[in-house]
Enzyme design. Structure first.
Site, short mmCIF file in Angstrom:
data_model
loop_
_atom_site.label_atom_id
_atom_site.label_comp_id
_atom_site.label_asym_id
_atom_site.label_seq_id
_atom_site.Cartn_x
_atom_site.Cartn_y
_atom_site.Cartn_z
N CYS A 1 12.09 -14.29 -0.46
CA CYS A 1 11.15 -14.89 -1.56
C CYS A 1 11.91 -15.53 -2.71
CB CYS A 1 10.08 -13.97 -2.21
SG CYS A 1 10.93 -12.09 -2.67
N CYS B 1 0.91 -1.14 0.01
CA CYS B 1 -0.14 -0.01 0.26
C CYS B 1 0.75 1.24 0.03
CB CYS B 1 -0.95 0.01 1.20
SG CYS B 1 -1.94 -1.58 1.22
N CYS C 1 13.08 -4.55 1.84
CA CYS C 1 12.56 -5.44 0.80
C CYS C 1 13.16 -5.26 -0.30
CB CYS C 1 11.19 -5.17 0.76
SG CYS C 1 10.38 -6.24 -0.68
N CYS D 1 5.70 -14.35 0.65
CA CYS D 1 6.34 -13.26 1.59
C CYS D 1 5.12 -12.93 2.53
CB CYS D 1 6.08 -11.86 0.56
SG CYS D 1 6.65 -10.44 1.55
N1 LIG Z 1 -0.32 -3.63 0.73
C1 LIG Z 1 -0.57 -3.46 2.19
O1 LIG Z 1 0.24 -2.85 2.61
C2 LIG Z 1 -1.74 -3.92 2.52
C3 LIG Z 1 -2.36 -3.60 3.88
C4 LIG Z 1 -3.11 -4.51 4.80
N2 LIG Z 1 -2.21 -5.85 5.03
C5 LIG Z 1 -4.20 -5.03 3.88
O2 LIG Z 1 -4.36 -5.99 3.29
O3 LIG Z 1 -5.19 -4.03 3.86
S1 SF4 Z 2 10.04 -11.73 0.98
FE1 SF4 Z 2 10.59 -10.76 -0.95
S2 SF4 Z 2 8.84 -9.50 -1.15
FE2 SF4 Z 2 8.63 -9.99 0.80
S3 SF4 Z 2 9.68 -8.38 1.84
FE3 SF4 Z 2 11.18 -10.03 1.69
S4 SF4 Z 2 12.25 -9.41 -0.35
FE4 SF4 Z 2 10.33 -8.29 -0.29
#
Ligand SMILES: NC(=O)CC[C@H](N)C(=O)O
Ligand code: SF4
Ligand SMILES: O=P(O)(O)OC[C@H]1O[C@H](OP(=O)(O)OP(=O)(O)O)[C@H](O)[C@@H]1O
Length: 463
Positions: free
Chosen positions: A442, A2, A244, A390
């Site tokens: 991932c 988000c 990430c 993830c």
């Molecule tokens: N992509 C996000 O950060 C999602 C926020 C929250 N986990 C939701 O599903 O609403």
């Molecule tokens: S698992 Fe992959 S997508 Fe998730 S936070 Fe780590 S690097 Fe990002």
């Protein structure tokens, strides 16, 4: 993934928040929302709905809010664009949410995933079908333990949460509190210009609205602004940051900076790294998969001295395929791309892609290129094979939905109808970003949660 934003200052709160959210639209297309603090009525005003940010402006109440905001009735506001990772898609639990329990009243917008939200909900005895509400209740519960001090609650959040979060809280004082989790999985940046405080998931959004010089919130940092003074705190348990890597590969805008690294430069270097792995194939041209494949394709083509051809044209009104809910994803991807036929007929093509996750995009694209007359379609992808889910804020699904989950590159190529697929290496990707530590779970299956295996995490999310 988000997008979150906030503003407190002397300007038109509603307009500034709409602008920031429009600049973060690429981080979520399913729903959008804004919460403002009404100084006269001493209450929160909320405007929220399904779909993109511009839909908010079509709502009946938007006109009034916009007039009142221009007249200075609001002081402090936060906003959110949603891409679901837990709970339902589209309008299910639109953020920002408003929490009003045990004498505390605040609004919360967050980016990330709380993987253990069901366990937390049981523990603090609340009912919730989505992580954002549970996070709100948890902050409220912890604040009560610390005599109503929300900063102290956020300082202790990481002791309870398994997952990743960047968050913004707007209190009814009003005050804005912003934070990144100790691993710093998700981005968050801010700018303070006199008494004007701007916050956005990405630095590019702050630049686009002319918010002045920005800083990134550090991993584990908490910042509080009450309209006059800005105070900084650190989470007690701050350790090694694990930002990430997928933010660099795909999620963030290329004009953003994340942990001091330009996303554009990182993507360009990913293309250069991949160039070193292209051998044994003859190609006439490099073709990027727009939009995100463009910059790595530039890095690769310039390194190899190969002609770059924009032969795949994108219908930009279709949005981003990867973050489209499953019910619409295939349709979006099918309609999103078209081929400039006379540029590809009889040509051997190296298609450059930032990522292959489920394979939806390339399934459509390779067959379109073949149909248009390309003689060979090789794929170069600047991320390594996605093999694991993830739990920190990206909807990278269970292994069986990942095209490379159990397949070797030759089999992936066969599935996609391509002549070959060449993946970047984990080392090459790390080198392209250039940070001492990164989350790459991932690709590697190595999560930074001590004592928890992949199986434990999967069971936690399922239960
Ligand atoms: N992509 C996000 O950060 C999602 C926020 C929250 N986990 C939701 O599903 O609403
Ligand atoms: S698992 Fe992959 S997508 Fe998730 S936070 Fe780590 S690097 Fe990002
Ligand atoms: O293998 P998949 O599951 O299809 O996922 C990967 C694809 O999704 C993304 O594109 P998207 O359309 O979301 O965004 P973009 O226009 O920014 O490239 C990404 O750039 C890949 O093309």
């Amino acid at each position: 993934m988000c997008g979150i934003a906030a503003y407190m200052g002397r300007g038109d709160h509603f307009r500034i928040l709409v602008e920031l959210l429009l600049e973060l639209q690429h981080r979520g297309q399913e729903a959008a929302g804004i919460v403002l603090f009404d100084m006269e009525a001493k209450r929160f005003v909320r405007l929220a709905g399904s779909g993109v940010v511009s839909n908010l402006l079509l709502k009946d109440s938007a006109r009034n809010i916009s007039i009142e905001s221009a007249q200075g009735r609001y002081y402090g506001g936060i906003g959110h664009v949603r891409y679901a990772t837990t709970g339902g898609y589209w309008g299910a639990v639109i953020q920002p949410i408003i929490v009003n329990t045990g004498g505390l009243n605040f609004s919360l917008a967050f980016n990330g995933t709380i993987a253990n939200y069901r366990l937390i909900a049981d523990e603090i005895r609340v009912k919730a079908s989505n992580d954002s509400r549970v996070l709100g209740y948890l902050i409220s519960e912890l604040s009560r333990e610390y005599r109503g001090d929300i900063v102290e609650a956020v300082r202790h959040l990481s002791e309870y949460v398994i997952g990743g979060y960047s968050l913004i809280v707007l209190t009814n004082e009003p005050r804005i509190i912003i934070a990144r989790d100790p691993a710093g999985y998700r981005p968050l940046s801010y700018s303070l210009q006199g008494e004007d405080f701007y916050v956005a998931s990405e630095t590019a959004a702050l630049e686009a609205v002319d918010a002045g010089e920005w800083s990134e919130v550090k991993s584990g940092e908490i910042i509080s602004f009450d309209g006059f003074s800005l105070e900084k705190y650190m989470t007690g348990s701050a350790g090694t940051p694990y930002p990430c890597v997928f933010e660099y590969i795909y999620f963030s805008r290329p004009d953003s900076v994340f942990n001091g690294v330009s996303v554009y430069e990182a993507r360009y270097r990913m293309g250069k790294e991949l160039a070193g792995l292209i051998n044994g194939i003859e190609v006439d041209m490099v073709v990027p998969v727009p939009d995100t494949g463009r910059i790595p394709a530039l890095g690769l083509s310039e390194t190899l001295g190969l002609h770059l051809e924009e032969a795949v044209i994108v219908n930009k009104y279709m949005g981003r395929g990867f973050i489209t809910p499953p019910s619409h994803r295939s349709m979006v991807v099918r309609l999103k791309y078209n081929i400039v036929r006379n540029r590809v007929i009889g040509k051997r093509i190296l298609l450059v892609e930032d990522s292959i996750v489920r394979g939806t995009t390339l399934n459509h694209l390779v067959s379109k290129l073949r149909y248009a007359g390309a003689s060979k379609v090789h794929i170069g992808v600047v991320s390594p094979p996605f093999k694991y889910p993830c739990f920190m804020g990206i909807d990278i699904p269970a292994k069986n939905e990942l095209i490379a989950g159990d397949l070797i590159p030759e089999e992936v190529a066969r599935r996609l109808g391509a002549d070959s697929v060449i993946y970047n290496t984990i080392e090459g990707l790390g080198k392209a970003v250039g940070l001492p530590s990164l989350c790459m779970a991932c690709f590697t299956g190595r999560y930074a949660f001590k004592g928890l295996s992949l199986e434990d995490l999967e069971n936690m999310v399922k239960r």
